[in-house]
Scaffold this motif. Structure first.
Motif, PDB file in Angstrom:
ATOM      1  N   GLY A 123      -3.656  -5.744  -3.261  1.00 32.00           N
ATOM      2  CA  GLY A 123      -3.802  -7.023  -3.934  1.00 32.00           C
ATOM      3  C   GLY A 123      -4.775  -7.869  -3.162  1.00 32.00           C
ATOM      4  N   SER A 124      -4.502  -9.135  -3.053  1.00 35.69           N
ATOM      5  CA  SER A 124      -5.419  -9.996  -2.326  1.00 35.69           C
ATOM      6  C   SER A 124      -5.085 -10.007  -0.837  1.00 35.69           C
ATOM      7  CB  SER A 124      -5.394 -11.403  -2.923  1.00 35.69           C
ATOM      8  OG  SER A 124      -4.073 -11.736  -3.279  1.00 35.69           O
ATOM      9  N   GLY A 125      -4.307  -9.066  -0.378  1.00 38.59           N
ATOM     10  CA  GLY A 125      -4.035  -8.928   1.041  1.00 38.59           C
ATOM     11  C   GLY A 125      -2.628  -9.338   1.410  1.00 38.59           C
ATOM     12  N   ALA A 126      -1.896  -9.920   0.432  1.00 37.60           N
ATOM     13  CA  ALA A 126      -0.565 -10.397   0.747  1.00 37.60           C
ATOM     14  C   ALA A 126       0.445  -9.263   0.755  1.00 37.60           C
ATOM     15  CB  ALA A 126      -0.136 -11.453  -0.270  1.00 37.60           C
ATOM     16  N   ALA A 127       0.180  -8.201   0.027  1.00 30.89           N
ATOM     17  CA  ALA A 127       1.134  -7.097  -0.053  1.00 30.89           C
ATOM     18  C   ALA A 127       0.637  -5.905   0.736  1.00 30.89           C
ATOM     19  CB  ALA A 127       1.334  -6.702  -1.514  1.00 30.89           C
ATOM     20  N   GLU A 128       1.558  -5.053   1.139  1.00 34.34           N
ATOM     21  CA  GLU A 128       1.187  -3.880   1.912  1.00 34.34           C
ATOM     22  C   GLU A 128       1.881  -2.641   1.360  1.00 34.34           C
ATOM     23  OE1 GLU A 128       0.674  -5.827   6.355  1.00 34.34           O
ATOM     24  OE2 GLU A 128       2.515  -4.758   5.830  1.00 34.34           O
ATOM     25  N   ALA A 129       1.197  -1.536   1.522  1.00 30.11           N
ATOM     26  CA  ALA A 129       1.848  -0.261   1.219  1.00 30.11           C
ATOM     27  C   ALA A 129       1.818   0.530   2.499  1.00 30.11           C
ATOM     28  CB  ALA A 129       1.105   0.467   0.117  1.00 30.11           C
ATOM     29  N   THR A 130       2.996   1.031   2.915  1.00 25.76           N
ATOM     30  CA  THR A 130       3.055   1.750   4.186  1.00 25.76           C
ATOM     31  C   THR A 130       3.785   3.072   3.989  1.00 25.76           C
ATOM     32  OG1 THR A 130       4.983   0.366   4.635  1.00 25.76           O
ATOM     33  CG2 THR A 130       2.971  -0.160   5.830  1.00 25.76           C
ATOM     34  N   GLU A 131       3.431   4.029   4.818  1.00 26.94           N
ATOM     35  CA  GLU A 131       4.109   5.325   4.752  1.00 26.94           C
ATOM     36  C   GLU A 131       4.716   5.605   6.117  1.00 26.94           C
ATOM     37  OE1 GLU A 131       1.510   8.613   3.918  1.00 26.94           O
ATOM     38  OE2 GLU A 131       3.091  10.088   4.238  1.00 26.94           O
ATOM     39  N   ILE A 178      -0.558  12.140  -2.449  1.00 19.85           N
ATOM     40  CA  ILE A 178      -0.007  11.049  -3.255  1.00 19.85           C
ATOM     41  C   ILE A 178      -1.060   9.965  -3.381  1.00 19.85           C
ATOM     42  CG2 ILE A 178       1.766   9.250  -3.371  1.00 19.85           C
ATOM     43  CD1 ILE A 178       3.651  11.086  -2.046  1.00 19.85           C
ATOM     44  N   GLU A 179      -1.252   9.469  -4.579  1.00 14.23           N
ATOM     45  CA  GLU A 179      -2.262   8.440  -4.776  1.00 14.23           C
ATOM     46  C   GLU A 179      -1.628   7.178  -5.334  1.00 14.23           C
ATOM     47  OE1 GLU A 179      -5.114  10.219  -7.362  1.00 14.23           O
ATOM     48  OE2 GLU A 179      -6.135  11.266  -5.723  1.00 14.23           O
ATOM     49  N   MET A 180      -2.114   6.051  -4.844  1.00 18.37           N
ATOM     50  CA  MET A 180      -1.726   4.782  -5.436  1.00 18.37           C
ATOM     51  C   MET A 180      -2.987   4.223  -6.075  1.00 18.37           C
ATOM     52  SD  MET A 180       0.144   1.508  -3.777  1.00 18.37           S
ATOM     53  CE  MET A 180      -1.195   1.118  -2.695  1.00 18.37           C
ATOM     54  N   VAL A 181      -2.968   4.106  -7.379  1.00 13.25           N
ATOM     55  CA  VAL A 181      -4.169   3.730  -8.109  1.00 13.25           C
ATOM     56  C   VAL A 181      -3.970   2.372  -8.773  1.00 13.25           C
ATOM     57  CG1 VAL A 181      -5.702   4.376  -9.996  1.00 13.25           C
ATOM     58  CG2 VAL A 181      -4.746   6.138  -8.508  1.00 13.25           C
ATOM     59  N   ALA A 182      -4.940   1.492  -8.569  1.00 18.12           N
ATOM     60  CA  ALA A 182      -4.881   0.189  -9.232  1.00 18.12           C
ATOM     61  C   ALA A 182      -5.797   0.214 -10.440  1.00 18.12           C
ATOM     62  CB  ALA A 182      -5.327  -0.895  -8.259  1.00 18.12           C
ATOM     63  N   ALA A 223       3.415  -2.189  -8.025  1.00 17.07           N
ATOM     64  CA  ALA A 223       3.003  -3.566  -7.758  1.00 17.07           C
ATOM     65  C   ALA A 223       2.146  -4.068  -8.906  1.00 17.07           C
ATOM     66  CB  ALA A 223       2.232  -3.652  -6.444  1.00 17.07           C
ATOM     67  N   ALA A 224       2.071  -5.353  -9.024  1.00 22.81           N
ATOM     68  CA  ALA A 224       1.231  -5.946 -10.062  1.00 22.81           C
ATOM     69  C   ALA A 224       0.652  -7.227  -9.513  1.00 22.81           C
ATOM     70  CB  ALA A 224       2.053  -6.224 -11.313  1.00 22.81           C
ATOM     71  N   GLU A 225      -0.488  -7.597 -10.060  1.00 22.07           N
ATOM     72  CA  GLU A 225      -1.124  -8.807  -9.583  1.00 22.07           C
ATOM     73  C   GLU A 225      -1.478  -9.668 -10.786  1.00 22.07           C
ATOM     74  OE1 GLU A 225      -4.505  -7.958  -7.143  1.00 22.07           O
ATOM     75  OE2 GLU A 225      -5.127 -10.044  -7.240  1.00 22.07           O
ATOM     76  N   HIS A 226      -1.008 -10.888 -10.761  1.00 27.38           N
ATOM     77  CA  HIS A 226      -1.273 -11.802 -11.866  1.00 27.38           C
ATOM     78  C   HIS A 226      -1.798 -13.104 -11.281  1.00 27.38           C
ATOM     79  CE1 HIS A 226      -0.860 -13.653 -15.791  1.00 27.38           C
ATOM     80  NE2 HIS A 226      -0.198 -14.672 -15.216  1.00 27.38           N
ATOM     81  N   ASN A 227      -2.973 -13.503 -11.702  1.00 26.86           N
ATOM     82  CA  ASN A 227      -3.586 -14.733 -11.195  1.00 26.86           C
ATOM     83  C   ASN A 227      -3.598 -14.824  -9.665  1.00 26.86           C
ATOM     84  OD1 ASN A 227      -4.285 -15.708 -13.656  1.00 26.86           O
ATOM     85  ND2 ASN A 227      -2.406 -16.917 -13.913  1.00 26.86           N
ATOM     86  N   GLY A 228      -3.916 -13.705  -9.026  1.00 28.03           N
ATOM     87  CA  GLY A 228      -4.049 -13.723  -7.576  1.00 28.03           C
ATOM     88  C   GLY A 228      -2.743 -13.616  -6.822  1.00 28.03           C
ATOM     89  N   VAL A 229      -1.603 -13.503  -7.541  1.00 30.30           N
ATOM     90  CA  VAL A 229      -0.324 -13.355  -6.854  1.00 30.30           C
ATOM     91  C   VAL A 229       0.156 -11.919  -7.034  1.00 30.30           C
ATOM     92  CG1 VAL A 229       2.060 -14.165  -6.710  1.00 30.30           C
ATOM     93  CG2 VAL A 229       0.221 -15.755  -7.369  1.00 30.30           C
ATOM     94  N   THR A 230       0.463 -11.279  -5.921  1.00 31.59           N
ATOM     95  CA  THR A 230       0.919  -9.893  -5.991  1.00 31.59           C
ATOM     96  C   THR A 230       2.443  -9.887  -5.944  1.00 31.59           C
ATOM     97  OG1 THR A 230      -1.038  -9.322  -4.732  1.00 31.59           O
ATOM     98  CG2 THR A 230       0.593  -7.608  -5.016  1.00 31.59           C
ATOM     99  N   TYR A 231       3.077  -9.128  -6.853  1.00 29.91           N
ATOM    100  CA  TYR A 231       4.545  -9.066  -6.857  1.00 29.91           C
ATOM    101  C   TYR A 231       4.986  -7.656  -7.234  1.00 29.91           C
ATOM    102  CZ  TYR A 231       4.065  -9.411 -11.962  1.00 29.91           C
ATOM    103  OH  TYR A 231       3.720  -9.188 -13.260  1.00 29.91           O
ATOM    104  N   ILE A 232       6.248  -7.401  -6.985  1.00 26.91           N
ATOM    105  CA  ILE A 232       6.796  -6.103  -7.361  1.00 26.91           C
ATOM    106  C   ILE A 232       7.453  -6.256  -8.721  1.00 26.91           C
ATOM    107  CG2 ILE A 232       8.518  -4.362  -6.758  1.00 26.91           C
ATOM    108  CD1 ILE A 232       7.886  -5.023  -3.823  1.00 26.91           C
ATOM    109  N   PRO A 233       6.980  -5.528  -9.726  1.00 26.97           N
ATOM    110  CA  PRO A 233       7.486  -5.762 -11.081  1.00 26.97           C
ATOM    111  C   PRO A 233       8.906  -5.225 -11.259  1.00 26.97           C
ATOM    112  CG  PRO A 233       5.928  -3.944 -11.077  1.00 26.97           C
ATOM    113  CD  PRO A 233       5.949  -4.487  -9.690  1.00 26.97           C
ATOM    114  N   HIS A 234       9.678  -5.861 -12.137  1.00 24.87           N
ATOM    115  CA  HIS A 234      11.014  -5.366 -12.487  1.00 24.87           C
ATOM    116  C   HIS A 234      11.086  -5.211 -13.986  1.00 24.87           C
ATOM    117  CE1 HIS A 234      11.734  -9.565 -13.470  1.00 24.87           C
ATOM    118  NE2 HIS A 234      11.141  -9.839 -12.316  1.00 24.87           N
TER     119      HIS A 234
END
Lengths: 456, 479
Positions: A378-386, A150-154, A184-195
């Protein structure tokens, strides 16, 4: 957990900061007073001056009750000795940083013989990361889960993409037959989960997750799948360069290395028969032109100076190289660099820190299930874990749509792997025992355990 | 310079040479010949060698210069005394001729001035072939293997005597290395004797032929060389054993210690075998019309190729009558020679390979002026120092060949004769082309040509530089 860190360099400090924030008890050992002074001023940890391989110093640090000792001094041999001694003195687990090329092929043997639980080689991991980026040139970042399947690609949203300007619900419809998730998405340095209502703009960074195949299909539909990389131009022939050269030569990708130091060039030429080594200054534009920088598919800057890497990367981009990767050691440049037109940034310190953090959390959390992977995105604020879902996991078998109020805000169950099948979960799916789940989170408290995704 | 130590070493080697005469004396007695020439020579060697070997050196300091000078001196003295048995038979009146013959023997060249070899007593013929056996692996290696290891620093001596660009020790101790080398060497030689006996050859010829093959010399006890036996099976066996002795002895050591992968990984070995295969094929096609069937063509082509590339110089067919292309191929082989660390001579395959690789590198360097290219042998980087010395050796070898050719031309021989004579002597091959071709000999040359060719043989055997050091005035200056 009680953790001893030996060596207060960049990695040591990053680890001390993160592990302390995760709620662990930390002791830092270093010979340099100034380093300890700074650590003492900024972090809530204990500092002991001295040589971390000395029995006296280790005993002073109460190594007998340590759950983990992390040796990240600048010297491999010292790190190994540190781990060996502390194991004998009663430390439960040990981690050593070993990065010399001579030891690279003997790591398994060293781990076994010295009873080291985890060996981290930042240079080698960085080289692996770069090789992944080169294999998939359009990605700015790639993280892998579930043994690489599984790959997570930015990637960066470009003007005129089918993505820019419309809300996510519309975008999803365009890719309805491809099982990938915008996680996830990053806009102006803020990482958020898109809806559904999120709108992406040019320059935003998007993270998609899915099986390797579906991620590939996604980019093909997006019209961004480029030719695979065939030739790479590399400036800086240090350890990372050497590891990268070995990986690329196995992949049959042509490589040219520019190295300024005469002895290093010679040593590299001896170690790497298939690689062309050029002795010279990688920031000398004339040399780059004479060696036909513009004909390479990719450019990688790996010198010891971040500034040089940035400038040569910008030059390479201007010369028309499609894929440019720069190594940046300093974390504080991160935001600045994101503004620049450089395709990918790799940070060896954070790769190492991620590996160790993951190890620490994996050994700590055993209530819910075993943590298999951890990446800060992102800039380190978000994490992806398995995680592997164990018997202690809460709310098993409950459809996700019924869990909405129980899930913390800023948590996304991105993928469920069941019996080798990948599921992009919808409302009707549930988490079962034996599954592997990949979680994307932007919560303030770290996800230490799978149960941390639920509101307590 | 440490003259006393040089004298002592030379004297010791003379004693070893005297001991080496014993098998020849036994042979002479078995054939009911007079052992007087051999006994007389032995007495003179003992008389000269014993007092010299008693010299008491003040120090055991021995430097690279002393090593080079000693080795060259030893080989000169060895040949001068070794010439005595033949001289005392009275068959060859000129001492220079005897000296030429013996130098040719010790340097494993095989160039002869004898017009009727079969007239020479068997004991002296045995000695003549035995000089090949001693010279092939080296007299100092022999001395080192036989005598108890001394504290003297002998690396310098060995370095000057063992052929090849790099001296690799087999085991940590020099004297143990020497013993292993001689054991392998003697073992393969005896194996050849056994094989030859099976083809119906008599014991005397089997031994003399095996000595010549082992040292890659080329002296035969017959006037017509190997062709005299008229024995195709023996020809094939000799051809194969010549090829074996042209292989680096380290390969056999690796095989004996069961490191087969490392043994077969040698790039030089591959090059050597490929050259033999390619040249055999080319010559076969070139001479096919001259022989009744293809197998005879292949056999003759393989024998000549193996004989010349290993610098042995045995003859089954008169290759001087072959087409020009084949002759030129053989002339080129005289320059290439066998593998480093074998008993063969000339430039050596590994050096030729390095020269080729240097040329390729030079071209690549022009395309990428700043690039760093490393030359590899067996996957390992070759040190620039070694590379430079290889290039110097190559240049020196060529220059000496050209100058010697010029001097031989004073004898008013044709160019083919002159070039091939020099190439065959400096490369320690033996027979050349035209007037010094396989059916001819070197007897017709003037005495100074013979001395020049003797020097060429010694220079070729000792890899040029010991001779140049010996003749360089600055060697002998006090400061």
């Amino acid at each position: 957990m009680y953790i001893i860190i030996v060596g207060g360099g960049k990695v040591g400090m990053t680890l001390a900061e993160n592990l302390s924030a995760d709620g662990h008890e930390i002791t830092l050992i270093d010979t340099r007073e100034s380093v300890l002074q700074r650590a003492d001023d900024t972090l809530d940890i204990m500092c002991i001056p001295g040589n971390g391989a000395s029995i006296g110093v280790l005993q002073e640090a109460r190594v007998d009750r340590a759950d983990l000792l992390i040796a990240v001094t600048g010297r491999d041999e010292l790190n190994m000795l540190c781990c060996l001694t502390s194991k004998k003195l009663g430390a439960k687990n040990t981690i050593a940083r070993i990065r010399d090329m001579e030891y690279a092929d003997e790591i398994d043997r060293i781990k076994k013989d010295l009873d080291i639980d985890l060996v981290v080689n930042p240079e080698e991991s960085t080289a692996m990361q770069i090789s992944r980026l080169l294999r998939f040139p359009l990605a700015t970042d790639i993280d892998v889960f579930y043994r690489g399947r599984i790959e997570m690609v930015a990637f960066r949203v470009e003007e005129g993409d089918m993505i820019a300007g419309s809300p996510l619900s519309t975008v999803r419809r365009k890719f309805s037959d491809i099982p990938v998730l915008f996680c996830a998405a990053e806009h102006n340095g803020v990482t958020y989960i898109p809806h559904g209502n999120s709108v992406f703009e040019k320059g935003d960074r998007l993270y998609v997750i899915g099986s390797s195949m579906s991620v590939n299909r996604f980019f093909r539909t997006l019209g961004r799948l480029t030719q695979p990389t065939r030739s790479v131009f590399l400036v800086g022939g240090g350890r990372t360069g050497y590891y990268l050269a070995r990986i690329l030569s196995d992949m049959n990708i042509g490589l040219k290395i520019i190295e300024i130091d005469r002895d290093k060039s010679r040593a590299l030429a001896e170690l790497l028969p298939k690689t062309l080594i050029v002795e010279g200054d990688g920031s000398d534009h004339e040399l780059l032109a004479a060696e036909h920088l513009e004909l390479s598919d990719a450019f990688v800057a790996l010198t010891g100076r971040d500034e040089d890497n940035l400038v040569t990367s910008l030059y390479a981009k201007k010369a028309g190289v499609k894929k440019v990767v720069a190594k940046i050691d300093r974390q504080d440049y991160n935001d600045l660099v994101r503004e620049l037109n450089i395709d990918s940034i790799v940070n060896p310190k954070s790769i190492t820190a991620d590996a160790i953090l993951h190890y620490v959390r994996a050994t700590t959390s055993s209530r819910g299930g075993h943590m298999e992977a951890l990446y800060r995105i992102g800039s380190g604020a978000a994490e992806a874990t398995e995680f592997t879902v164990g018997p202690g996991t809460a709310h098993m078998g409950v459809p996700l749509k019924d869990l909405n109020s129980r899930l913390k805000a800023g948590v996304l169950v991105a993928v469920i792997v069941r019996n080798g099948r990948f599921i992009i979960p919808e409302g009707g799916d549930s988490i079962n025992e034996g599954d592997n789940v990949i979680i994307v989170s932007t919560t303030d408290e770290p996800i230490m355990d799978i149960n941390d995704i639920f509101v307590s | 310079m440490n003259y006393r130590l040089i004298i002592k070493t030379t004297g010791t080697v003379l004693l070893v040479e005297a001991a080496a005469l014993l098998p020849s004396i036994v042979t002479a007695l078995l054939f009911r010949e007079s052992p007087v020439p051999l006994l007389l020579a032995m007495a003179i060697m003992l008389a000269a060698g014993y007092p010299a070997s008693r010299a008491k050196p003040k120090t055991s300091h021995f430097f690279a210069r002393d090593g080079y000078v000693t080795v060259f001196l030893i080989w000169l003295v060895l040949s001068a005394f070794g010439a005595l048995p033949l001289f005392f038979t009275g068959l060859v009146p000129s001492y220079v001729d005897c000296f030429f013959e013996t130098v040719s023997g010790f340097t494993t060249t095989g160039a002869t001035i004898l017009t009727d070899i079969e007239a020479v007593p068997k004991g002296v013929l045995f000695w003549r072939s035995f000089t090949h056996f001693i010279g092939g692996m080296g007299i100092l290696v022999l001395a080192n293997a036989l005598l108890p290891s001394s504290k003297d620093r002998q690396q310098h001596l060995m370095r000057a005597e063992i052929p090849g660009p790099e001296v690799g020790k087999l085991v940590p101790r020099l004297s143990d290395s020497s013993k292993i080398l001689y054991a392998i060497y003697t073992g393969i030689m005896l194996l050849e004797v056994v094989c030859l006996l099976f083809t119906g050859m008599d014991l005397f010829n089997a031994f003399t032929t095996a000595f010549s093959t082992a040292g890659t010399g080329g002296f035969s006890a017959m006037n017509a060389s190997i062709a005299a036996f008229n024995n195709p099976a023996a020809e094939v066996i000799i051809g194969i054993f010549m090829m074996f002795f042209g292989i680096n002895f380290t390969v056999y050591f690796l095989i004996l210690t069961k490191k087969f992968r490392a043994a077969l990984a040698s790039e030089e070995l591959k090059f050597y075998l490929c050259v033999i295969a390619a040249v055999t094929a080319m010559i076969t096609l070139n001479i096919m019309h001259m022989y009744p069937d293809i197998w005879e063509s292949i056999r003759n082509a393989f024998f000549a190729t193996s004989s010349i590339i290993t610098t042995t110089g045995f003859v089954t067919a008169d290759f001087d009558t072959w087409p020009q292309f084949s002759k030129t191929l053989l002339l080129l082989l005289m320059f290439i020679g066998a593998s480093a660390g074998s008993t063969g001579g000339a430039i050596k395959c590994s050096r030729v390979l390095m020269v080729f690789k240097s040329i390729v590198r030079e071209v690549r360097q022009i395309i990428h002026p700043n690039a760093v290219f490393v030359i590899r042998m067996d996957g390992k980087a070759v040190d620039e120092k070694t590379l430079r010395s290889v290039m110097r050796f190559f240049a020196a070898y060529m220059v000496i060949t050209l100058i010697s050719t010029l001097i031989i031309c004073l004898d008013n021989v044709d160019l083919t004769t002159a070039i091939s004579a020099v190439a065959a002597n400096i490369g320690n091959v033996g027979p050349g082309l035209a007037a010094v071709g396989p059916t001819c000999n070197y007897a017709f040359l003037t005495w100074w040509s013979k001395i020049l060719l003797s020097l060429c043989m010694l220079m070729g055997r000792l890899e040029i530089f010991p001779a140049l050091v010996f003749f360089s005035p600055s060697t002998w200056r006090k400061n």
